[in-house]
Every structure is written in C-alpha cells, then in structure tokens.
Design a protein around this motif. Structure first.
Motif, PDB file in Angstrom:
ATOM      1  N   LEU A 256     -21.480  10.075 -29.858  1.00 21.67           N
ATOM      2  CA  LEU A 256     -21.653   9.468 -28.538  1.00 21.67           C
ATOM      3  C   LEU A 256     -22.112  10.498 -27.525  1.00 21.67           C
ATOM      4  CD1 LEU A 256     -21.281   7.067 -26.563  1.00 21.67           C
ATOM      5  CD2 LEU A 256     -18.895   7.799 -26.291  1.00 21.67           C
ATOM      6  N   PHE A 257     -21.472  11.655 -27.515  1.00 23.55           N
ATOM      7  CA  PHE A 257     -21.841  12.704 -26.564  1.00 23.55           C
ATOM      8  C   PHE A 257     -23.275  13.178 -26.806  1.00 23.55           C
ATOM      9  CE2 PHE A 257     -22.229  17.222 -25.527  1.00 23.55           C
ATOM     10  CZ  PHE A 257     -21.921  17.203 -24.173  1.00 23.55           C
ATOM     11  N   THR A 258     -23.619  13.416 -28.055  1.00 24.76           N
ATOM     12  CA  THR A 258     -24.969  13.888 -28.377  1.00 24.76           C
ATOM     13  C   THR A 258     -26.018  12.853 -28.001  1.00 24.76           C
ATOM     14  OG1 THR A 258     -24.082  15.183 -30.226  1.00 24.76           O
ATOM     15  CG2 THR A 258     -26.447  14.760 -30.223  1.00 24.76           C
ATOM     16  N   GLY A 259     -25.760  11.595 -28.344  1.00 27.80           N
ATOM     17  CA  GLY A 259     -26.718  10.538 -28.039  1.00 27.80           C
ATOM     18  C   GLY A 259     -26.933  10.351 -26.553  1.00 27.80           C
ATOM     19  N   MET A 260     -25.857  10.368 -25.759  1.00 26.38           N
ATOM     20  CA  MET A 260     -25.986  10.169 -24.323  1.00 26.38           C
ATOM     21  C   MET A 260     -26.630  11.386 -23.654  1.00 26.38           C
ATOM     22  SD  MET A 260     -25.023   7.157 -24.157  1.00 26.38           S
ATOM     23  CE  MET A 260     -25.047   6.859 -22.399  1.00 26.38           C
ATOM     24  N   SER A 261     -26.360  12.575 -24.188  1.00 26.67           N
ATOM     25  CA  SER A 261     -26.999  13.782 -23.645  1.00 26.67           C
ATOM     26  C   SER A 261     -28.509  13.736 -23.846  1.00 26.67           C
ATOM     27  CB  SER A 261     -26.420  15.035 -24.321  1.00 26.67           C
ATOM     28  OG  SER A 261     -25.042  15.166 -24.058  1.00 26.67           O
ATOM     29  N   LEU A 262     -28.936  13.348 -25.038  1.00 27.25           N
ATOM     30  CA  LEU A 262     -30.368  13.245 -25.312  1.00 27.25           C
ATOM     31  C   LEU A 262     -31.005  12.133 -24.488  1.00 27.25           C
ATOM     32  CD1 LEU A 262     -30.344  13.698 -29.203  1.00 27.25           C
ATOM     33  CD2 LEU A 262     -31.013  15.381 -27.472  1.00 27.25           C
ATOM     34  N   LEU A 263     -30.281  11.042 -24.287  1.00 25.23           N
ATOM     35  CA  LEU A 263     -30.835   9.908 -23.551  1.00 25.23           C
ATOM     36  C   LEU A 263     -31.073  10.256 -22.085  1.00 25.23           C
ATOM     37  CD1 LEU A 263     -31.712   6.971 -23.536  1.00 25.23           C
ATOM     38  CD2 LEU A 263     -29.313   6.309 -23.182  1.00 25.23           C
ATOM     39  N   ILE A 264     -30.120  10.919 -21.432  1.00 28.48           N
ATOM     40  CA  ILE A 264     -30.310  11.260 -20.021  1.00 28.48           C
ATOM     41  C   ILE A 264     -31.412  12.292 -19.857  1.00 28.48           C
ATOM     42  CG2 ILE A 264     -28.486  13.021 -20.049  1.00 28.48           C
ATOM     43  CD1 ILE A 264     -29.563  10.753 -17.108  1.00 28.48           C
ATOM     44  N   ARG A 265     -31.547  13.197 -20.822  1.00 29.46           N
ATOM     45  CA  ARG A 265     -32.656  14.155 -20.761  1.00 29.46           C
ATOM     46  C   ARG A 265     -33.994  13.445 -20.900  1.00 29.46           C
ATOM     47  NH1 ARG A 265     -32.262  18.446 -18.279  1.00 29.46           N
ATOM     48  NH2 ARG A 265     -33.692  19.619 -19.623  1.00 29.46           N
ATOM     49  N   LEU A 266     -34.048  12.462 -21.787  1.00 31.01           N
ATOM     50  CA  LEU A 266     -35.281  11.689 -21.973  1.00 31.01           C
ATOM     51  C   LEU A 266     -35.630  10.904 -20.715  1.00 31.01           C
ATOM     52  CD1 LEU A 266     -37.544  10.643 -23.823  1.00 31.01           C
ATOM     53  CD2 LEU A 266     -35.962   8.857 -24.599  1.00 31.01           C
ATOM     54  N   VAL A 267     -34.624  10.310 -20.074  1.00 31.79           N
ATOM     55  CA  VAL A 267     -34.856   9.559 -18.835  1.00 31.79           C
ATOM     56  C   VAL A 267     -35.438  10.477 -17.765  1.00 31.79           C
ATOM     57  CG1 VAL A 267     -33.697   8.378 -16.923  1.00 31.79           C
ATOM     58  CG2 VAL A 267     -33.123   7.801 -19.293  1.00 31.79           C
ATOM     59  N   CYS A 268     -34.896  11.685 -17.636  1.00 34.54           N
ATOM     60  CA  CYS A 268     -35.392  12.633 -16.634  1.00 34.54           C
ATOM     61  C   CYS A 268     -36.840  13.036 -16.924  1.00 34.54           C
ATOM     62  CB  CYS A 268     -34.499  13.875 -16.604  1.00 34.54           C
ATOM     63  SG  CYS A 268     -32.823  13.571 -15.991  1.00 34.54           S
ATOM     64  N   ILE A 269     -37.172  13.187 -18.204  1.00 34.03           N
ATOM     65  CA  ILE A 269     -38.544  13.549 -18.565  1.00 34.03           C
ATOM     66  C   ILE A 269     -39.497  12.400 -18.262  1.00 34.03           C
ATOM     67  CG2 ILE A 269     -40.064  14.070 -20.519  1.00 34.03           C
ATOM     68  CD1 ILE A 269     -37.712  15.602 -21.767  1.00 34.03           C
ATOM     69  N   VAL A 270     -39.110  11.183 -18.628  1.00 37.57           N
ATOM     70  CA  VAL A 270     -39.968  10.017 -18.381  1.00 37.57           C
ATOM     71  C   VAL A 270     -40.209   9.822 -16.891  1.00 37.57           C
ATOM     72  CG1 VAL A 270     -40.079   7.502 -18.566  1.00 37.57           C
ATOM     73  CG2 VAL A 270     -39.334   8.863 -20.528  1.00 37.57           C
ATOM     74  N   LEU A 271     -39.177  10.026 -16.086  1.00 44.46           N
ATOM     75  CA  LEU A 271     -39.303   9.857 -14.634  1.00 44.46           C
ATOM     76  C   LEU A 271     -39.931  11.078 -13.956  1.00 44.46           C
ATOM     77  CD1 LEU A 271     -35.883   8.147 -13.789  1.00 44.46           C
ATOM     78  CD2 LEU A 271     -38.125   7.072 -14.059  1.00 44.46           C
ATOM     79  N   ARG A 272     -40.191  12.143 -14.725  1.00 44.81           N
ATOM     80  CA  ARG A 272     -40.794  13.374 -14.209  1.00 44.81           C
ATOM     81  C   ARG A 272     -40.005  13.927 -13.013  1.00 44.81           C
ATOM     82  NH1 ARG A 272     -47.344  12.027 -14.432  1.00 44.81           N
ATOM     83  NH2 ARG A 272     -47.408  11.596 -16.683  1.00 44.81           N
ATOM     84  N   TYR A 282     -28.210  15.464 -15.363  1.00 52.25           N
ATOM     85  CA  TYR A 282     -27.570  15.627 -16.671  1.00 52.25           C
ATOM     86  C   TYR A 282     -26.068  15.877 -16.526  1.00 52.25           C
ATOM     87  CZ  TYR A 282     -25.970  17.670 -20.997  1.00 52.25           C
ATOM     88  OH  TYR A 282     -25.226  17.935 -22.116  1.00 52.25           O
ATOM     89  N   PHE A 283     -25.696  16.867 -15.721  1.00 58.22           N
ATOM     90  CA  PHE A 283     -24.290  17.243 -15.638  1.00 58.22           C
ATOM     91  C   PHE A 283     -23.426  16.160 -14.991  1.00 58.22           C
ATOM     92  CE2 PHE A 283     -25.895  21.752 -15.958  1.00 58.22           C
ATOM     93  CZ  PHE A 283     -25.325  21.978 -17.203  1.00 58.22           C
ATOM     94  N   CYS A 284     -23.991  15.347 -14.112  1.00 57.66           N
ATOM     95  CA  CYS A 284     -23.212  14.272 -13.483  1.00 57.66           C
ATOM     96  C   CYS A 284     -23.155  13.019 -14.355  1.00 57.66           C
ATOM     97  CB  CYS A 284     -23.813  13.912 -12.126  1.00 57.66           C
ATOM     98  SG  CYS A 284     -23.593  15.175 -10.858  1.00 57.66           S
ATOM     99  N   ALA A 285     -24.229  12.740 -15.100  1.00 56.01           N
ATOM    100  CA  ALA A 285     -24.309  11.481 -15.833  1.00 56.01           C
ATOM    101  C   ALA A 285     -23.602  11.519 -17.179  1.00 56.01           C
ATOM    102  CB  ALA A 285     -25.772  11.084 -16.021  1.00 56.01           C
ATOM    103  N   VAL A 286     -23.594  12.685 -17.832  1.00 56.29           N
ATOM    104  CA  VAL A 286     -23.065  12.736 -19.194  1.00 56.29           C
ATOM    105  C   VAL A 286     -21.570  13.040 -19.222  1.00 56.29           C
ATOM    106  CG1 VAL A 286     -23.346  15.203 -19.704  1.00 56.29           C
ATOM    107  CG2 VAL A 286     -23.717  13.507 -21.512  1.00 56.29           C
ATOM    108  N   LYS A 287     -20.996  13.502 -18.119  1.00 58.71           N
ATOM    109  CA  LYS A 287     -19.595  13.908 -18.107  1.00 58.71           C
ATOM    110  C   LYS A 287     -18.680  12.748 -17.715  1.00 58.71           C
ATOM    111  CE  LYS A 287     -18.581  18.001 -16.492  1.00 58.71           C
ATOM    112  NZ  LYS A 287     -18.166  18.642 -17.745  1.00 58.71           N
ATOM    113  N   LYS A 288     -17.479  12.745 -18.276  1.00 57.17           N
ATOM    114  CA  LYS A 288     -16.475  11.731 -17.978  1.00 57.17           C
ATOM    115  C   LYS A 288     -15.181  12.409 -17.545  1.00 57.17           C
ATOM    116  CE  LYS A 288     -18.902   8.059 -18.855  1.00 57.17           C
ATOM    117  NZ  LYS A 288     -19.201   7.068 -17.790  1.00 57.17           N
ATOM    118  N   THR A 289     -14.527  11.833 -16.544  1.00 58.79           N
ATOM    119  CA  THR A 289     -13.381  12.478 -15.926  1.00 58.79           C
ATOM    120  C   THR A 289     -12.080  12.192 -16.665  1.00 58.79           C
ATOM    121  OG1 THR A 289     -12.033  12.603 -13.912  1.00 58.79           O
ATOM    122  CG2 THR A 289     -13.214  10.536 -14.296  1.00 58.79           C
TER     123      THR A 289
END
Length: 335
Positions: A256-272, A282-289
């Motif tokens: 789950l952690f690996t998949g969500m980390s790759l997904l948010i990185r991909l979103v950032c790349i697509v949105l340039r 990345y650091f705000c979206a993938v972390k859980k409190t």
C-alpha cells in the motif's frame, strides 16, 4: 568505549531520536506479559484514559497548530487540491478497492484488520514530520505546513464520516450514527476548536515547550495502545490468529505504501508541478497520522479486543513511512 557497545553514543542518540517508536512497540510487548492492568476494569481505567486522552490530544493539536505561520502558503490552490483530494478521495478509494480485493488473496484475513486498512486510508496527514521532511528536501515548506494543518482540521470531521460511509459491516455501520457523531464532536472537535481558540493567548508558552507538548501526546498514545492490546490479550484475540496473519499485514502495508508513493509521484509528473510543490505534495499526501489515528480509532470503534487489530496496519505504516521518507528527503536534498 567502542561503537558496538550497548551504551555507545551512536546507539543512545538513535534511541533518543526514535524513543517514541521504541516505547510504542515496548508497550505492545508489555501488554502480552502484563495484560490485566490495562484491560477493561483494570487498575489503569482504560475508559478514562481513552476518553480523557482523546480530548487532551486533540486539544494539544489545536493549541499547537501555528495558523499564523501558514498564510504564505495559503494561495497555492493547485497544491492544496492535489494533497486534499489525494488524502480524502484517492486514498479512501484505493482502500475500498484493497478491502474488496484482499479477501480473494488472503482467505483467513480477520475482519478487524480489513477495517484497519480502510481506517488507515481515511486518516489525515501528519503535521510535524510532513513539514520537517519537506524542509529537509528543500520543498515548499509553507505549502506543506498549510496542507498538513488543513488535513488535520478536515480529518476530525471527514475521517468519522468516511468510516461510516465506507465500512460496511463495521461497528459504526451497525449502530446509530447520530449518537456516535455527537460523541466524536464532544471528544474531538470541541477540544480541537478550544485549542485553536486559546492559541493566541497561549502560543508563546506552547511554542517554547513544544517538546513537552509532544511528549504528553505521545505518552497518552502509548497508554491507549497498551490498553487496546491488553484487552485483546485478555479476550484471547491473538490466540485465534498466528504469526502468518501479522506477516501478511506487514506485506500489504508495504504494498500500500509503495503503491501510493508511486501514484502521488506520477500525479505530480502528469500535472507538471514545480519541484518544490511536488516534494510538499508527496510528503503531505502519502503520510498518515498516528497521533490522531489512535484516538480517532478509540472513539469510533470503542474499546475492545478488536481495536488492537484495527490499529495494527497503522502501527506498521507509521515506522515504514518515517524510515523511507527520511531517506528520500536526504536524497532529494542532495540533488
């Protein structure tokens, strides 16, 4: 004294830096050895610790959120949308998909662990570590501070609502949601808002003693986790599940952690997105409190032996995200 000795400066420094994690897993071990004290009707009075601890943690969270320092990051609406949608829409959708898929791969998975994965996915982001790691990696620190704070404010309301809507068959789906919502408001939203209201008068005192505010919150969390595991040991929850279930939980947490980390990185790349914004996203979206996760789980699901299983994915996710993201922050800072 050699570096390999148990009391070497390097090891002492590591223990101080990771003292909360050491104490967290130590309290779990203690619960299996001394379960009676933290179980229901035990000398620690877990009901009082849970209810009072929840209110205290949320009050300190509201008191510690430095809204006066995040105004410079408030105008980056594109970054805000990406982080909040990822936290409260994409993550829960992935959690729902995982909740439906895992039974096909893991036939004997306990229902409480399935609920724990979904609960993990609807939690808000961390505040302190998201901001610190963004700063270390030379990302958009004001944007990270704004979104981490906003995520926790929204999470007080959104997390219980998402639990109620998504967890078919969970305890919240089987009871009246109105009384539960009133309890959540009384134990979380009211002390959280009270802390924010009092901050203008107490911020100098709180900011000078941040380390003690953190220690108080962490101590309450440790006691709550201890009581949850004590109850599960007394009710013989763990005797029904072997080490294989724990290892499979760790495997799915890693996926789950690996998949969500790759997904948010991909979103950032697509949105340039700019590099600084991508790091903050990345650091705000993938972390859980964990700080808000434990008290919210206690008030939503209530005390009982199953609470320890519900918290298990979160307790595994927390050290994993700290370790991996610390390495990434250092690497990105060097680039």
């Amino acid at each position: 004294m050699s570096d390999g000795s148990p009391s070497s400066p390097h090891q002492i420094s590591w223990i101080r830096k990771n003292g909360f994690l050491v104490a967290l897993f130590s309290c779990v071990a203690a619960a299996f050895v001394f379960p009676q004290g933290g179980a229901r009707d035990g000398v620690l009075n877990p009901d009082l610790i849970n209810n009072g601890g929840i209110a205290l943690i949320l009050f300190l969270q509201g008191l510690s959120l430095a809204f006066e320092k995040i105004r410079s990051g408030a105008g980056n609406w594109r970054l805000h949308l990406v982080i909040q949608i990822f936290t409260f829409v994409i993550f829960p959708l992935v959690g729902s998909g995982l909740n439906a898929l895992v039974p096909w791969l893991w036939k004997s998975e306990p229902q409480a662990i399935r609920d724990g994965f979904l609960f993990l996915c609807v939690l808000p982001s961390t505040v302190s570590t998201s901001v610190v790691l963004t700063a270390v990696a030379r990302g958009n620190t004001p944007g990270a501070l704004f979104n981490a704070a906003l995520s926790n404010v929204l999470g007080v309301v959104f997390t219980p609502l998402l639990v109620h809507w998504l967890m078919t068959g969970a305890g919240t789906a089987q009871t009246e949601f109105g009384p539960l919502l009133l309890k959540i408001v009384a134990l979380t939203l009211v002390p959280f808002a009270l802390g924010m209201i009092l901050r203008p008068w107490l911020k100098n005192v709180v900011d000078r003693r941040k380390i003690w505010v953190t220690r108080i919150s962490n101590t309450v969390i440790i006691f709550m986790v201890y009581c949850a595991f004590c109850e599960s040991v007394v009710e013989r929850v763990w005797s029904r599940y072997g080490a294989g279930d724990t290892l499979l939980t760790a495997l799915f947490v890693l996926l789950l952690f690996t998949g969500m980390s790759l997904l948010i990185r991909l979103v950032c790349i697509v949105l340039r997105m700019p590099r600084e914004d991508s790091i903050a996203a990345y650091f705000c979206a993938v972390k859980k409190t964990l700080v808000m996760g434990v008290p919210l789980a206690a008030v939503i699901f209530g005390p009982g032996g199953e609470l320890s299983l519900i918290l298990l994915p979160l307790m595994m996710f927390h050290p994993l995200q700290l370790f991996v993201n610390s390495l990434l922050a250092t690497r990105w800072a060097e680039q």
